[in-house]
Design a protein around this motif. Sequence first.
Motif, PDB file in Angstrom:
ATOM      1  N   GLN A 177    -106.055   9.650  -0.200  1.00  0.00           N
ATOM      2  CA  GLN A 177    -106.422   9.246  -1.551  1.00  0.00           C
ATOM      3  C   GLN A 177    -106.938  10.462  -2.335  1.00  0.00           C
ATOM      4  OE1 GLN A 177    -105.902   6.107  -2.594  1.00  0.00           O
ATOM      5  NE2 GLN A 177    -105.103   5.620  -0.546  1.00  0.00           N
TER       6      GLN A 177
ATOM      7  N   ASP B 278    -106.582  13.664  -4.478  1.00  0.00           N
ATOM      8  CA  ASP B 278    -105.644  14.279  -5.409  1.00  0.00           C
ATOM      9  C   ASP B 278    -105.424  15.757  -5.126  1.00  0.00           C
ATOM     10  OD1 ASP B 278    -105.144  11.955  -6.728  1.00  0.00           O
ATOM     11  OD2 ASP B 278    -106.636  12.289  -8.307  1.00  0.00           O
TER      12      ASP B 278
ATOM     13  N   GLN C 287    -101.987  17.834  -5.345  1.00  0.00           N
ATOM     14  CA  GLN C 287    -101.874  19.000  -6.228  1.00  0.00           C
ATOM     15  C   GLN C 287    -101.442  20.236  -5.439  1.00  0.00           C
ATOM     16  OE1 GLN C 287    -105.670  19.392  -8.188  1.00  0.00           O
ATOM     17  NE2 GLN C 287    -105.572  17.331  -9.084  1.00  0.00           N
TER      18      GLN C 287
ATOM     19  N   LYS D 196     -94.166  11.675  -4.589  1.00  0.00           N
ATOM     20  CA  LYS D 196     -95.426  12.223  -5.098  1.00  0.00           C
ATOM     21  C   LYS D 196     -95.795  13.521  -4.400  1.00  0.00           C
ATOM     22  CE  LYS D 196    -100.398  11.098  -5.258  1.00  0.00           C
ATOM     23  NZ  LYS D 196    -101.418  10.079  -4.907  1.00  0.00           N
TER      24      LYS D 196
END
Length: 503
Positions: free
Chosen positions: A364, A366, A370, A399
Amino acid sequence: MAWITAGYRPIAFIPLLLAATHWVAGEQIMIAVAAVLPAAAVLLSLFPERPFTSHLRPTTPYPLEVAEAWLESRISDTDSELTQVAVMAIKVDGLDLLEERLGFSMDDTIMQEFSSRLGKILRQSDLVTRGKKSDFLVCLSGMRAPESENLLHLSRRIQSCLDEPIKKGNVRVYCTVTIGIARASQVEDLMPSSLIHAADSANRSARKDGPGGVRIFKTAYGKPPSNDNDLLEEVAMALENGQIIAWYQPQVSTHTGAITGFEALARWEHPTRGLISPVSFLSLIDRLGLSQRLSEVVLTHALSTLRTWDRAGFDVPSISVNYSSDELKNPRLPEFLRWELDRFELTSDRLTLEVLENVIAESQDDIIAQNLKAISDMGCRIDLDDFGTSYTSILNIRKFSVSRLKIDRQLISRVDRDEEQRRLISALLAMAAELGIETLAEGVETSAEHSMLAQLGCDHIQGFNLARPMPRGDSLTWIPDYRLTCPAQAQLGKKPAGDNRVS
């Protein structure tokens, strides 16, 4: 009459023989035969067969003593070459779990069936007994040179005899075995018990790397295992003094047979304890918070080796390095990778990061997304490792900029024999093709699996059937040797690319 049931069943035919003798030669000759034959049989019963001159069933009541007697006769024989005497310790993987799940009767069935299959592979002069620390001991003599290579080949034959499931009623069980090998010429203070102990030690070492392993005894295997606290004190220093290095396992194209890359894997070459399994030290590195330092060490070794291959004229497209979730949370990771690639004068497309599926499925954070996007934008590739063991959505695959799926060994095992397994793999490959993502099957252990995966349309394979992980020096000889067989590898299960139909 005990001698009649002890192996002299032909005596049951004496009445018929006497009748025939009377008819052909008369009463006097018949009386002579009747007197001589039983006496001869009684005399023969006084000289039992040597238990180690013929093939024995593993259910011998005193297996260890019989094995030691057999080995003693070979070791003490001055005309016998010690290089030709060896012991295999064989253990059925996960037998305790099978007992809990299916009961002792299935356990007995497995052992009896494996014993029967084993007897069909070995020579009449070989001895099979039940072991103490292992399930079976196989004692061998007269091994031809090169002995180690032939012993490994025999090990593979023994393992392949379990390719077909063991059945009892409606229950079908697939089994694997781990094998430890000890040659008499490699054991110090040679005695039968020390040779058996050496084989058991090699088996124990093989089991640390997972089911289905094979190991030939080394002196370091026989040393008492160190506890975690002992290794904990040494592992940090090992990272800095060059004991922990990278070994390399090749990956090849199923379409052309060409080498498409290598995976770099951490190995600890301890100066006194020998090669220590990653299972024994990776958890210690995590406890010490040194996983990031480990990835740096492995990356440096991997890029250095890639440059060495370039200078040797080997066309190895890329090298893969594993990264955990903790390492992927480092905000400076993309910058560090760029700096290292520049230092070794390599382009970014030569580096692949392997990320476990559960990292992506459960993440979870980010910062991981990234980092992976930044690394992908640099031109590096992202492999999703152990695919099929967690629950990764297609959205997460996009993603996290995944470029290749590494299908886990659990899914491809026995794909050549299990129709349901083939349909599952075929569906995964079709999905990957639609997404424009390459696929690699890891843990491929047989030519039949390799062939079937090629037919189903898997792009790359990696596993023991191709090669085990090897140090850099060995790779410099393995690569040119493999390329001599490359055309033959390309023909395994050749089928037009993109044809994912199940045959």
